[in-house]
Design a protein around this motif. Sequence first.
Motif, PDB file in Angstrom:
ATOM      1  N   UNK A  76       0.838  -1.199   0.000  1.00 19.64           N
ATOM      2  CA  UNK A  76       0.000   0.000   0.000  1.00 19.64           C
ATOM      3  C   UNK A  76       0.879   1.257   0.000  1.00 19.64           C
ATOM      4  N   UNK A  77       1.865   1.263   0.884  1.00 23.50           N
ATOM      5  CA  UNK A  77       2.694   2.458   1.030  1.00 23.50           C
ATOM      6  C   UNK A  77       3.499   2.765  -0.238  1.00 23.50           C
ATOM      7  N   UNK A  78       4.006   1.706  -0.877  1.00 21.59           N
ATOM      8  CA  UNK A  78       4.812   1.920  -2.077  1.00 21.59           C
ATOM      9  C   UNK A  78       3.978   1.762  -3.341  1.00 21.59           C
ATOM     10  N   UNK A  79       2.680   1.693  -3.166  1.00 22.46           N
ATOM     11  CA  UNK A  79       1.798   1.414  -4.282  1.00 22.46           C
ATOM     12  C   UNK A  79       1.905   2.379  -5.442  1.00 22.46           C
ATOM     13  N   UNK A  80       2.200   3.621  -5.145  1.00 19.17           N
ATOM     14  CA  UNK A  80       2.262   4.640  -6.187  1.00 19.17           C
ATOM     15  C   UNK A  80       3.482   4.499  -7.087  1.00 19.17           C
ATOM     16  N   UNK A  81       4.433   3.732  -6.624  1.00 15.18           N
ATOM     17  CA  UNK A  81       5.684   3.588  -7.366  1.00 15.18           C
ATOM     18  C   UNK A  81       5.499   2.626  -8.543  1.00 15.18           C
ATOM     19  N   UNK A  82       5.979   3.040  -9.720  1.00 12.09           N
ATOM     20  CA  UNK A  82       5.916   2.161 -10.889  1.00 12.09           C
ATOM     21  C   UNK A  82       6.742   0.895 -10.647  1.00 12.09           C
ATOM     22  N   UNK A  83       6.274  -0.235 -11.130  1.00 11.32           N
ATOM     23  CA  UNK A  83       7.042  -1.484 -10.995  1.00 11.32           C
ATOM     24  C   UNK A  83       8.472  -1.341 -11.519  1.00 11.32           C
ATOM     25  N   UNK A  84       8.622  -0.626 -12.630  1.00  5.35           N
ATOM     26  CA  UNK A  84       9.963  -0.448 -13.191  1.00  5.35           C
ATOM     27  C   UNK A  84      10.842   0.370 -12.248  1.00  5.35           C
ATOM     28  N   UNK A  85      10.246   1.380 -11.661  1.00 10.61           N
ATOM     29  CA  UNK A  85      10.982   2.201 -10.697  1.00 10.61           C
ATOM     30  C   UNK A  85      11.398   1.362  -9.502  1.00 10.61           C
ATOM     31  N   UNK A  86      10.478   0.529  -9.060  1.00 13.00           N
ATOM     32  CA  UNK A  86      10.760  -0.342  -7.918  1.00 13.00           C
ATOM     33  C   UNK A  86      11.964  -1.233  -8.216  1.00 13.00           C
ATOM     34  N   UNK A  87      11.936  -1.838  -9.383  1.00 11.28           N
ATOM     35  CA  UNK A  87      13.033  -2.724  -9.748  1.00 11.28           C
ATOM     36  C   UNK A  87      14.362  -1.970  -9.834  1.00 11.28           C
ATOM     37  N   UNK A 110       8.395  -7.460  -4.980  1.00 12.15           N
ATOM     38  CA  UNK A 110       9.429  -6.444  -5.099  1.00 12.15           C
ATOM     39  C   UNK A 110       9.273  -5.320  -4.087  1.00 12.15           C
ATOM     40  N   UNK A 111       8.067  -4.960  -3.781  1.00 13.89           N
ATOM     41  CA  UNK A 111       7.902  -3.842  -2.859  1.00 13.89           C
ATOM     42  C   UNK A 111       8.370  -4.187  -1.464  1.00 13.89           C
ATOM     43  N   UNK A 112       8.064  -5.396  -1.049  1.00 14.61           N
ATOM     44  CA  UNK A 112       8.553  -5.830   0.257  1.00 14.61           C
ATOM     45  C   UNK A 112      10.078  -5.915   0.249  1.00 14.61           C
ATOM     46  N   UNK A 113      10.617  -6.443  -0.840  1.00 18.42           N
ATOM     47  CA  UNK A 113      12.075  -6.530  -0.947  1.00 18.42           C
ATOM     48  C   UNK A 113      12.689  -5.138  -0.927  1.00 18.42           C
ATOM     49  N   UNK A 114      12.037  -4.229  -1.617  1.00 21.61           N
ATOM     50  CA  UNK A 114      12.529  -2.851  -1.619  1.00 21.61           C
ATOM     51  C   UNK A 114      12.595  -2.308  -0.203  1.00 21.61           C
ATOM     52  N   UNK A 115      11.542  -2.555   0.535  1.00 22.14           N
ATOM     53  CA  UNK A 115      11.494  -2.045   1.903  1.00 22.14           C
ATOM     54  C   UNK A 115      12.600  -2.666   2.757  1.00 22.14           C
TER      55      UNK A 115
END
Lengths: 181, 181
Positions: free
Chosen positions: A136-147, B23-28
């Motif tokens: 939820x918290x990182x939801x706004x982030x694009x998957x590509x950005x996350x990677x 990925x989001x959990x890993x990012x965190x």
Amino acid sequence: MAERADPSQVPADYETDAGDRHDQLRLWLRLLSCTFLVENEIRTRLAQSFDTTLPRFDLMAQLDRVPEGLTMSALSARLMVSNGNTTGIVERLVAEGLVRRTVSDTDRRSTSVSLTAKGRAAFKTMAAQHEAWIRELFGELEPAQTKRLLSLLGAAKEAVRTSLATPRPAAAPRRRKRAKA
Amino acid sequence: MAERADPSQVPADYETDAGDRHDQLRLWLRLLSCTFLVENEIRTRLAQSFDTTLPRFDLMAQLDRVPEGLTMSALSARLMVSNGNTTGIVERLVAEGLVRRTVSDTDRRSTSVSLTAKGRAAFKTMAAQHEAWIRELFGELEPAQTKRLLSLLGAAKEAVRTSLATPRPAAAPRRRKRAKA
DNA sequence: TCCGGATCCTTGACGTCTAAAAATTCTCGC
DNA sequence: GCGAGAATTTTTAGACGTCAAGGATCCGGA
């Protein structure tokens, strides 16, 4: 949260005016505020929803990965905290019946810590909710950005590790003044 | 550090096996471990070189930006900590003669906190060293990577802020069991 | 065997953190 | 003026966190 200071009231980000030539410092400050933002939110939600704390959750997360249990030292290393600290958290979790301590047969100095059935069940529930919160918290982030972020943070971590592994000149170790009554 | 658990003894990164689809959990988790790594090192160096702590340093850093001083609430908001916490840190800094408190003329509830001359000088020295440390720790990172990371972390922070600003359904606020003697 | 050192863990003193309650002081409608 | 409520800060109780010192245990030679 009742009394917690409201960062949104602060005119701007007090992390952004560190100067243009100091990217590394800015990077550090941003890393810090980012982590802080999420950590505080997760801490609050863990308290409200599960009446627990981040350190307790983290400890249980480590134990959940190792059903056969971990020694205090191994647990401390994984959590990256001191042994003394781990002692206290385990104590409280034992009191809540979530965790069990067993003295080693072969080495009576050492004790193994593992989740109880109750602890494992509790963790399962909390972990699912925890991941949902992070999503939820990182939801706004694009998957590509996350990677990309994931990869760059990996590089950053490696860079720091490398730097830490390189022994420094050890500048005149000054003794502490405080810490004496 | 004498007794501090050694993370290098841990077989691998206990941050990497959270699964590919998360990925989001890993990012965190990576964000967290990265921050932790640097924070612990800086904390140790601040203690050894200047006999001070991170919270003290952070507080002084905020005051250094505002020569006229800040109220306790403003200071707490900038530091993103509770008011009660700020009270204690300021207390110790006052005892060390690094910080000054002045009761407001117009509102006797409120007090203004500012650096003393000694405090300003001490901060100047520490801040220079602090930035050098950060540069050292992130030194292995390419400038381009640093910039990219800076930008992505900005996006991440914005994403989290946005998410936090969006009110949630407020899942059944469970009352705390603990916290009663 | 037995003793010195290493290892594992806990304890103790202290600092930092939170949430919630208490203590002050201010503001404003009446 | 006055009293209710808001705003500012401190206080309190408890959980974490460090480091250093202590207690118990283990191990490897003389």
